[in-house]
Scaffold this motif. Structure first.
Motif, PDB file in Angstrom:
ATOM      1  N   SER A 124       0.828  -1.203   0.000  1.00 24.92           N
ATOM      2  CA  SER A 124       0.000   0.000   0.000  1.00 24.92           C
ATOM      3  C   SER A 124       0.859   1.247   0.000  1.00 24.92           C
ATOM      4  CB  SER A 124      -0.936   0.009   1.214  1.00 24.92           C
ATOM      5  OG  SER A 124      -0.192   0.179   2.397  1.00 24.92           O
ATOM      6  N   ALA A 125       0.208   2.371  -0.280  1.00 26.55           N
ATOM      7  CA  ALA A 125       0.901   3.651  -0.321  1.00 26.55           C
ATOM      8  C   ALA A 125       0.029   4.696   0.358  1.00 26.55           C
ATOM      9  CB  ALA A 125       1.181   4.058  -1.765  1.00 26.55           C
ATOM     10  N   ALA A 126       0.672   5.651   1.026  1.00 24.86           N
ATOM     11  CA  ALA A 126      -0.057   6.720   1.715  1.00 24.86           C
ATOM     12  C   ALA A 126       0.540   8.066   1.336  1.00 24.86           C
ATOM     13  CB  ALA A 126       0.004   6.507   3.225  1.00 24.86           C
ATOM     14  N   LEU A 127      -0.324   8.980   0.941  1.00 24.81           N
ATOM     15  CA  LEU A 127       0.113  10.328   0.598  1.00 24.81           C
ATOM     16  C   LEU A 127       0.453  11.109   1.862  1.00 24.81           C
ATOM     17  CD1 LEU A 127      -2.596  11.291  -2.029  1.00 24.81           C
ATOM     18  CD2 LEU A 127      -0.178  10.971  -2.469  1.00 24.81           C
ATOM     19  N   PRO A 128       1.246  12.181   1.722  1.00 26.31           N
ATOM     20  CA  PRO A 128       1.445  13.060   2.878  1.00 26.31           C
ATOM     21  C   PRO A 128       0.086  13.621   3.310  1.00 26.31           C
ATOM     22  CG  PRO A 128       2.901  13.681   1.068  1.00 26.31           C
ATOM     23  CD  PRO A 128       1.982  12.626   0.554  1.00 26.31           C
ATOM     24  N   GLN A 129      -0.039  13.988   4.587  1.00 28.87           N
ATOM     25  CA  GLN A 129      -1.328  14.455   5.080  1.00 28.87           C
ATOM     26  C   GLN A 129      -1.739  15.772   4.437  1.00 28.87           C
ATOM     27  OE1 GLN A 129      -1.682  14.780   9.320  1.00 28.87           O
ATOM     28  NE2 GLN A 129      -3.840  15.284   9.218  1.00 28.87           N
ATOM     29  N   LYS A 130      -0.757  16.630   4.127  1.00 31.72           N
ATOM     30  CA  LYS A 130      -1.081  17.920   3.523  1.00 31.72           C
ATOM     31  C   LYS A 130      -0.313  18.113   2.226  1.00 31.72           C
ATOM     32  CE  LYS A 130      -2.519  20.142   7.722  1.00 31.72           C
ATOM     33  NZ  LYS A 130      -2.402  21.277   8.607  1.00 31.72           N
ATOM     34  N   VAL A 131      -1.022  18.604   1.190  1.00 33.74           N
ATOM     35  CA  VAL A 131      -0.441  18.821  -0.131  1.00 33.74           C
ATOM     36  C   VAL A 131      -0.780  20.246  -0.570  1.00 33.74           C
ATOM     37  CG1 VAL A 131      -0.541  18.083  -2.542  1.00 33.74           C
ATOM     38  CG2 VAL A 131      -0.656  16.387  -0.733  1.00 33.74           C
ATOM     39  N   THR A 132       0.184  20.899  -1.215  1.00 30.74           N
ATOM     40  CA  THR A 132      -0.042  22.251  -1.726  1.00 30.74           C
ATOM     41  C   THR A 132      -0.555  22.196  -3.161  1.00 30.74           C
ATOM     42  OG1 THR A 132       1.743  23.071  -0.326  1.00 30.74           O
ATOM     43  CG2 THR A 132       1.040  24.494  -2.120  1.00 30.74           C
ATOM     44  N   CYS A 133      -1.662  22.899  -3.420  1.00 31.89           N
ATOM     45  CA  CYS A 133      -2.269  22.956  -4.743  1.00 31.89           C
ATOM     46  C   CYS A 133      -2.546  24.417  -5.099  1.00 31.89           C
ATOM     47  CB  CYS A 133      -3.582  22.184  -4.775  1.00 31.89           C
ATOM     48  SG  CYS A 133      -3.420  20.434  -4.428  1.00 31.89           S
ATOM     49  N   THR A 134      -2.770  24.678  -6.388  1.00 37.65           N
ATOM     50  CA  THR A 134      -3.086  26.025  -6.851  1.00 37.65           C
ATOM     51  C   THR A 134      -4.541  26.061  -7.301  1.00 37.65           C
ATOM     52  OG1 THR A 134      -0.821  26.230  -7.638  1.00 37.65           O
ATOM     53  CG2 THR A 134      -2.384  27.863  -8.420  1.00 37.65           C
ATOM     54  N   ILE A 135      -5.229  27.157  -6.995  1.00 35.11           N
ATOM     55  CA  ILE A 135      -6.626  27.311  -7.392  1.00 35.11           C
ATOM     56  C   ILE A 135      -6.676  27.767  -8.844  1.00 35.11           C
ATOM     57  CG2 ILE A 135      -8.742  28.620  -7.000  1.00 35.11           C
ATOM     58  CD1 ILE A 135      -8.036  28.715  -4.055  1.00 35.11           C
ATOM     59  N   GLU A 136      -7.391  27.012  -9.682  1.00 35.54           N
ATOM     60  CA  GLU A 136      -7.554  27.371 -11.087  1.00 35.54           C
ATOM     61  C   GLU A 136      -8.670  28.407 -11.245  1.00 35.54           C
ATOM     62  OE1 GLU A 136      -6.093  26.295 -14.177  1.00 35.54           O
ATOM     63  OE2 GLU A 136      -4.520  25.687 -12.799  1.00 35.54           O
ATOM     64  N   GLU A 137      -9.828  28.098 -10.644  1.00 33.55           N
ATOM     65  CA  GLU A 137     -10.948  29.027 -10.755  1.00 33.55           C
ATOM     66  C   GLU A 137     -11.827  28.943  -9.519  1.00 33.55           C
ATOM     67  OE1 GLU A 137     -14.394  26.929 -13.282  1.00 33.55           O
ATOM     68  OE2 GLU A 137     -12.544  27.181 -14.421  1.00 33.55           O
ATOM     69  N   THR A 138     -12.438  30.081  -9.191  1.00 30.39           N
ATOM     70  CA  THR A 138     -13.372  30.158  -8.078  1.00 30.39           C
ATOM     71  C   THR A 138     -14.272  31.358  -8.292  1.00 30.39           C
ATOM     72  OG1 THR A 138     -13.598  30.187  -5.675  1.00 30.39           O
ATOM     73  CG2 THR A 138     -11.811  31.503  -6.596  1.00 30.39           C
ATOM     74  N   GLU A 139     -15.382  31.394  -7.568  1.00 31.84           N
ATOM     75  CA  GLU A 139     -16.322  32.502  -7.715  1.00 31.84           C
ATOM     76  C   GLU A 139     -15.731  33.764  -7.091  1.00 31.84           C
ATOM     77  OE1 GLU A 139     -19.806  31.119  -5.736  1.00 31.84           O
ATOM     78  OE2 GLU A 139     -20.146  29.526  -7.179  1.00 31.84           O
ATOM     79  N   PRO A 140     -16.092  34.928  -7.612  1.00 30.01           N
ATOM     80  CA  PRO A 140     -15.608  36.162  -6.997  1.00 30.01           C
ATOM     81  C   PRO A 140     -16.254  36.372  -5.627  1.00 30.01           C
ATOM     82  CG  PRO A 140     -17.138  36.649  -8.781  1.00 30.01           C
ATOM     83  CD  PRO A 140     -16.898  35.173  -8.787  1.00 30.01           C
ATOM     84  N   VAL A 141     -15.616  37.197  -4.816  1.00 33.58           N
ATOM     85  CA  VAL A 141     -16.131  37.475  -3.479  1.00 33.58           C
ATOM     86  C   VAL A 141     -17.390  38.327  -3.597  1.00 33.58           C
ATOM     87  CG1 VAL A 141     -15.651  38.697  -1.324  1.00 33.58           C
ATOM     88  CG2 VAL A 141     -13.867  37.356  -2.427  1.00 33.58           C
ATOM     89  N   VAL A 142     -18.431  37.952  -2.849  1.00 29.93           N
ATOM     90  CA  VAL A 142     -19.659  38.737  -2.808  1.00 29.93           C
ATOM     91  C   VAL A 142     -19.552  39.666  -1.609  1.00 29.93           C
ATOM     92  CG1 VAL A 142     -22.166  38.629  -2.565  1.00 29.93           C
ATOM     93  CG2 VAL A 142     -20.959  36.854  -3.841  1.00 29.93           C
ATOM     94  N   LYS A 143     -19.657  40.965  -1.839  1.00 31.36           N
ATOM     95  CA  LYS A 143     -19.514  41.933  -0.757  1.00 31.36           C
ATOM     96  C   LYS A 143     -20.608  41.733   0.279  1.00 31.36           C
ATOM     97  CE  LYS A 143     -17.546  46.552  -1.078  1.00 31.36           C
ATOM     98  NZ  LYS A 143     -16.230  46.124  -0.811  1.00 31.36           N
TER      99      LYS A 143
END
Length: 187
Positions: A124-143
């Motif tokens: 078996s294999a286990a990933l590290p508990q935390k991984v760094t990723c980049t956000i491609e897209e998300t909704e804009p902030v609603v004021k």
């Protein structure tokens, strides 16, 4: 290998049972009104992934197996197999890509992960508990949307969707918990 009593089995224990290696997924200790107590153990085979429900009484002895853990570096994927390299001996090991399940997208080139071995066989294999990723897209902030615990959906660079706080925007690096598959913090 050490033998343990049936009532000492805990989730995560690796057992040798019926000629196979099984990991205890769920353990329920049952004390019926009549008869002796027993442990109802749900097990998963480490080699082929099949499941088994078994009852162990406290007098039953089972072999508990200790797996050797090694840190290995992910090299590449070929024909549904993930190839890892031991950074000390440079030995290469192949494991099926589905061994990581839904966490597979978090595996990145050159990432060091923990591979468990029984004798010379990689199981078996286990990933590290935390991984760094980049956000491609998300909704804009609603004021005005500053209510506590308000999250918005975001698509990561690996194709996984997670919920992020409103202050996080596209192009930002975030840390994702691979066990819960949730946003942890900004990178």
């Amino acid at each position: 290998m050490p033998k343990i009593n049936g009532n000492e089995i805990r989730p995560g224990n690796v057992l040798e049972h019926n000629g196979g290696l099984w990991v205890a997924v769920k353990v329920d200790h049952v004390k019926p009104g009549k008869g002796g107590a027993f442990a109802q153990v749900e097990m998963k085979n480490l080699r082929n992934g099949s499941k088994l429900n078994e009852r162990f009484r406290s007098a039953d002895k089972v072999e508990r197996v200790r797996l050797e853990q090694k840190d290995m570096q992910f090299l590449y994927e070929t024909d549904g197999m993930l190839v890892f390299m031991d950074t000390e001996t440079f030995d290469q090991v192949e494991l099926p890509a589905d061994i990581l399940g839904e966490r597979r997208p978090f595996l990145q080139d050159g990432m060091t992960i923990q591979v468990e071995f029984h004798e010379a066989e990689a199981l078996s294999a286990a990933l590290p508990q935390k991984v760094t990723c980049t956000i491609e897209e998300t909704e804009p902030v609603v004021k005005g949307q500053t209510a506590a615990n308000s999250f918005k959906p975001a698509l990561l660079d690996n194709g996984v969707r997670v919920s992020v706080p409103p202050f996080v925007g596209p192009g930002e690096a975030i840390v994702v918990n691979t066990e819960t598959m949730e946003y942890a913090e900004r990178a």
